[in-house]
Scaffold this motif. Structure first.
Motif, PDB file in Angstrom:
ATOM      1  N   PHE A 241       2.627  28.432  21.365  1.00  0.00           N
ATOM      2  CA  PHE A 241       3.254  28.896  22.600  1.00  0.00           C
ATOM      3  C   PHE A 241       2.415  28.543  23.822  1.00  0.00           C
ATOM      4  CE2 PHE A 241       3.835  32.499  25.659  1.00  0.00           C
ATOM      5  CZ  PHE A 241       5.088  32.115  26.121  1.00  0.00           C
ATOM      6  N   THR A 242       1.122  28.813  23.785  1.00  0.00           N
ATOM      7  CA  THR A 242       0.274  28.529  24.945  1.00  0.00           C
ATOM      8  C   THR A 242       0.128  27.026  25.173  1.00  0.00           C
ATOM      9  OG1 THR A 242      -1.740  28.716  23.588  1.00  0.00           O
ATOM     10  CG2 THR A 242      -0.997  30.701  24.747  1.00  0.00           C
ATOM     11  N   ALA A 243       0.078  26.249  24.089  1.00  0.00           N
ATOM     12  CA  ALA A 243       0.021  24.789  24.241  1.00  0.00           C
ATOM     13  C   ALA A 243       1.309  24.254  24.846  1.00  0.00           C
ATOM     14  CB  ALA A 243      -0.244  24.126  22.893  1.00  0.00           C
ATOM     15  N   LEU A 244       2.433  24.812  24.420  1.00  0.00           N
ATOM     16  CA  LEU A 244       3.727  24.389  24.946  1.00  0.00           C
ATOM     17  C   LEU A 244       3.828  24.675  26.441  1.00  0.00           C
ATOM     18  CD1 LEU A 244       6.586  23.281  24.413  1.00  0.00           C
ATOM     19  CD2 LEU A 244       7.293  25.637  23.915  1.00  0.00           C
ATOM     20  N   VAL A 245       3.339  25.848  26.857  1.00  0.00           N
ATOM     21  CA  VAL A 245       3.356  26.179  28.284  1.00  0.00           C
ATOM     22  C   VAL A 245       2.495  25.190  29.059  1.00  0.00           C
ATOM     23  CG1 VAL A 245       2.717  27.905  30.011  1.00  0.00           C
ATOM     24  CG2 VAL A 245       3.860  28.614  27.897  1.00  0.00           C
ATOM     25  N   GLY A 246       1.300  24.899  28.530  1.00  0.00           N
ATOM     26  CA  GLY A 246       0.437  23.925  29.188  1.00  0.00           C
ATOM     27  C   GLY A 246       1.104  22.574  29.341  1.00  0.00           C
ATOM     28  N   LEU A 247       1.852  22.167  28.329  1.00  0.00           N
ATOM     29  CA  LEU A 247       2.553  20.876  28.380  1.00  0.00           C
ATOM     30  C   LEU A 247       3.678  20.904  29.408  1.00  0.00           C
ATOM     31  CD1 LEU A 247       3.588  18.716  25.349  1.00  0.00           C
ATOM     32  CD2 LEU A 247       5.285  19.266  27.077  1.00  0.00           C
ATOM     33  N   ILE A 248       4.436  21.983  29.433  1.00  0.00           N
ATOM     34  CA  ILE A 248       5.612  22.055  30.302  1.00  0.00           C
ATOM     35  C   ILE A 248       5.235  22.194  31.771  1.00  0.00           C
ATOM     36  CG2 ILE A 248       7.604  23.496  30.899  1.00  0.00           C
ATOM     37  CD1 ILE A 248       8.023  23.957  27.922  1.00  0.00           C
ATOM     38  N   VAL A 249       4.189  22.955  32.073  1.00  0.00           N
ATOM     39  CA  VAL A 249       3.834  23.167  33.487  1.00  0.00           C
ATOM     40  C   VAL A 249       3.063  21.991  34.074  1.00  0.00           C
ATOM     41  CG1 VAL A 249       3.805  25.673  33.210  1.00  0.00           C
ATOM     42  CG2 VAL A 249       1.656  24.394  32.983  1.00  0.00           C
ATOM     43  N   ALA A 250       2.609  21.069  33.232  1.00  0.00           N
ATOM     44  CA  ALA A 250       1.913  19.880  33.740  1.00  0.00           C
ATOM     45  C   ALA A 250       2.865  19.081  34.625  1.00  0.00           C
ATOM     46  CB  ALA A 250       1.412  19.018  32.587  1.00  0.00           C
ATOM     47  N   PRO A 251       2.355  18.443  35.677  1.00  0.00           N
ATOM     48  CA  PRO A 251       3.225  17.780  36.662  1.00  0.00           C
ATOM     49  C   PRO A 251       3.743  16.419  36.232  1.00  0.00           C
ATOM     50  CG  PRO A 251       0.938  17.493  37.286  1.00  0.00           C
ATOM     51  CD  PRO A 251       0.926  18.371  36.059  1.00  0.00           C
TER      52      PRO A 251
ATOM     53  N   LEU B 128      -8.348  26.962  24.173  1.00  0.00           N
ATOM     54  CA  LEU B 128      -8.152  25.560  24.541  1.00  0.00           C
ATOM     55  C   LEU B 128      -6.729  25.007  24.392  1.00  0.00           C
ATOM     56  CD1 LEU B 128     -11.477  24.011  23.205  1.00  0.00           C
ATOM     57  CD2 LEU B 128     -10.700  24.044  25.582  1.00  0.00           C
ATOM     58  N   PRO B 129      -5.849  25.590  23.575  1.00  0.00           N
ATOM     59  CA  PRO B 129      -4.520  24.984  23.390  1.00  0.00           C
ATOM     60  C   PRO B 129      -3.747  24.657  24.663  1.00  0.00           C
ATOM     61  CG  PRO B 129      -4.878  26.572  21.668  1.00  0.00           C
ATOM     62  CD  PRO B 129      -6.064  26.668  22.585  1.00  0.00           C
ATOM     63  N   PRO B 130      -3.715  25.509  25.714  1.00  0.00           N
ATOM     64  CA  PRO B 130      -2.969  25.083  26.909  1.00  0.00           C
ATOM     65  C   PRO B 130      -3.565  23.855  27.584  1.00  0.00           C
ATOM     66  CG  PRO B 130      -4.163  27.138  27.333  1.00  0.00           C
ATOM     67  CD  PRO B 130      -4.205  26.892  25.854  1.00  0.00           C
ATOM     68  N   MET B 131      -4.877  23.677  27.478  1.00  0.00           N
ATOM     69  CA  MET B 131      -5.503  22.472  28.022  1.00  0.00           C
ATOM     70  C   MET B 131      -5.093  21.250  27.200  1.00  0.00           C
ATOM     71  SD  MET B 131      -9.545  21.631  28.725  1.00  0.00           S
ATOM     72  CE  MET B 131      -9.656  22.638  30.220  1.00  0.00           C
ATOM     73  N   ILE B 132      -4.961  21.436  25.887  1.00  0.00           N
ATOM     74  CA  ILE B 132      -4.499  20.337  25.039  1.00  0.00           C
ATOM     75  C   ILE B 132      -3.067  19.969  25.407  1.00  0.00           C
ATOM     76  CG2 ILE B 132      -4.054  19.583  22.673  1.00  0.00           C
ATOM     77  CD1 ILE B 132      -6.189  21.593  21.752  1.00  0.00           C
ATOM     78  N   GLY B 133      -2.212  20.995  25.587  1.00  0.00           N
ATOM     79  CA  GLY B 133      -0.832  20.733  25.977  1.00  0.00           C
ATOM     80  C   GLY B 133      -0.747  19.995  27.296  1.00  0.00           C
ATOM     81  N   TRP B 134      -1.565  20.420  28.266  1.00  0.00           N
ATOM     82  CA  TRP B 134      -1.593  19.751  29.567  1.00  0.00           C
ATOM     83  C   TRP B 134      -2.043  18.299  29.406  1.00  0.00           C
ATOM     84  CZ3 TRP B 134      -0.908  21.969  34.621  1.00  0.00           C
ATOM     85  CH2 TRP B 134      -1.254  21.119  35.681  1.00  0.00           C
ATOM     86  N   ALA B 135      -3.070  18.085  28.588  1.00  0.00           N
ATOM     87  CA  ALA B 135      -3.590  16.732  28.375  1.00  0.00           C
ATOM     88  C   ALA B 135      -2.565  15.846  27.679  1.00  0.00           C
ATOM     89  CB  ALA B 135      -4.880  16.786  27.562  1.00  0.00           C
ATOM     90  N   ILE B 136      -1.760  16.405  26.783  1.00  0.00           N
ATOM     91  CA  ILE B 136      -0.702  15.625  26.135  1.00  0.00           C
ATOM     92  C   ILE B 136       0.233  15.047  27.188  1.00  0.00           C
ATOM     93  CG2 ILE B 136       1.362  15.776  24.666  1.00  0.00           C
ATOM     94  CD1 ILE B 136      -0.167  17.867  22.991  1.00  0.00           C
ATOM     95  N   ALA B 137       0.566  15.872  28.189  1.00  0.00           N
ATOM     96  CA  ALA B 137       1.510  15.439  29.223  1.00  0.00           C
ATOM     97  C   ALA B 137       0.857  14.583  30.294  1.00  0.00           C
ATOM     98  CB  ALA B 137       2.156  16.668  29.870  1.00  0.00           C
ATOM     99  N   ALA B 138      -0.263  15.072  30.835  1.00  0.00           N
ATOM    100  CA  ALA B 138      -0.854  14.440  32.019  1.00  0.00           C
ATOM    101  C   ALA B 138      -2.025  13.523  31.705  1.00  0.00           C
ATOM    102  CB  ALA B 138      -1.291  15.508  33.022  1.00  0.00           C
ATOM    103  N   GLY B 139      -2.621  13.678  30.529  1.00  0.00           N
ATOM    104  CA  GLY B 139      -3.756  12.834  30.167  1.00  0.00           C
ATOM    105  C   GLY B 139      -5.017  13.137  30.931  1.00  0.00           C
ATOM    106  N   ASN B 140      -5.119  14.342  31.510  1.00  0.00           N
ATOM    107  CA  ASN B 140      -6.324  14.684  32.260  1.00  0.00           C
ATOM    108  C   ASN B 140      -6.630  16.181  32.138  1.00  0.00           C
ATOM    109  OD1 ASN B 140      -4.455  15.964  33.930  1.00  0.00           O
ATOM    110  ND2 ASN B 140      -4.578  14.440  35.557  1.00  0.00           N
ATOM    111  N   ILE B 141      -7.730  16.598  32.748  1.00  0.00           N
ATOM    112  CA  ILE B 141      -8.128  18.002  32.816  1.00  0.00           C
ATOM    113  C   ILE B 141      -8.202  18.374  34.292  1.00  0.00           C
ATOM    114  CG2 ILE B 141      -9.966  19.671  32.344  1.00  0.00           C
ATOM    115  CD1 ILE B 141     -10.745  17.948  29.924  1.00  0.00           C
TER     116      ILE B 141
END
Length: 307
Positions: A32-42, A156-169
């Motif tokens: 769930f937290t990884a998914l949120v990180g992925l979805i909110v990434a720009p 760390l999972p939301p950061m992983i989700g964000w990185a999946i989408a945006a490729g950055n931190i």
């Protein structure tokens, strides 16, 4: 064969037993937290890549859980809440859990790198290593701050989700990690207060055992106070906004009140009502984290996200 010999014969492990190695309830929070990180990434993500990425995060979380169960089998046999896990109950052999953990670790990291990017894969590999080696093999049995430092793996999972989408931190993904990291101590220590004897029997140096419940209550309140500005800070980033700030403020007041009640109580009061306030704080903590990430998830659809 006699009844006794039948009882001594280990049965073959089923699919459900191996699935239990992966700690599916913990995995659901990670996903769930990884998914949120992925979805909110720009950055928009192809649905297939998003699916494969979240699947890899789930498999990686399960891999680290399996490795944790392999290493902790001896203390899991002693603790009531873990005695029925697959290894101590005799359903799965330790070497099988180790093999499952290693195989799933390699599979999830390599597939994530190929499907998304290698920054996300590195973060996933680091998360697995941190939970299985740094936390399980080192911190858990050596320091009462085990859950504080070890909480990084679960953060760390939301950061992983964000990185999946945006490729950055970014500051946004870092604050999402900080939110879970600072939330973990008051969440887990509220639980530890009313399962104190379990950790003592297993020889785990939980703060309740090494420093007592009074110090634990002080630490719960201290980390809760430190959590508030972290949660609110997200509201001033690109993924926050006025609606997030309003919801977060209400959630922080709710959790802060629950922790304050735990902090002000003495042991006589706690034992008199069977740790009702501590159990309530633990339940509130679960709702607190879920609702923070839920509001971040729905904000883009409402048009109230960002500034």
């Amino acid at each position: 064969m006699t009844d006794a010999s039948l009882q001594d014969t280990p049965r073959e492990a089923g699919l459900g037993d191996y699935f239990a190695l992966l700690k599916p309830r913990v995995m659901s929070l990670v996903v769930f937290t990884a998914l949120v990180g992925l979805i909110v990434a720009p950055v928009p993500v192809h649905p297939f890549i998003a699916f494969v990425g979240i699947l890899c995060v789930a498999v990686g979380a399960g891999a680290s859980a399996s490795l944790n169960m392999w290493w902790d089998a001896d203390i899991d046999r002693i603790m009531k809440r873990t005695a029925n896990r697959p290894i101590p109950s005799g359903k799965v052999q330790p070497e099988e859990a180790l093999a499952v953990g290693l195989a799933l670790s390699g599979f999830s990291v390599i597939l994530l790198g190929l499907a998304a990017n290698w920054l996300a894969a590195f973060l996933l590999a680091f998360t697995i290593f941190f939970y299985a080696v740094v936390y399980s093999m080192w911190l858990k049995r050596s320091t009462p701050q085990n859950i504080v430092i070890g909480g990084l793996s679960g953060a760390l999972p939301p950061m992983i989700g964000w990185a999946i989408a945006a490729g950055n931190i970014t500051i946004e993904s870092t604050l999402l990690v900080a939110l879970i990291f600072m939330w973990t101590p008051p969440h887990f220590w509220s639980l530890a207060i009313f399962v104190k004897s379990d950790y003592g029997r297993a020889g785990v140096p939980m703060l309740t055992e090494t420093h007592g419940r009074r110090v634990t209550r002080n630490n719960i309140m201290g980390y809760m106070v430190a959590l508030v500005p972290v949660a609110l800070a997200i509201g001033f980033t690109s993924i926050g906004g006025p609606l997030y700030l309003a919801v977060s403020a209400a959630l922080n007041m709710w959790f802060l009140k629950a922790c304050f009640v735990v902090w002000r109580r003495d042991e006589e009061q706690a034992e008199a009502d069977n740790f009702a306030a501590e159990k309530n704080a633990f339940k509130v903590s679960l709702a607190y984290l879920f609702l923070h990430f839920a509001v971040l998830l729905v904000l883009p659809a409402t048009g109230f996200g960002g500034w």
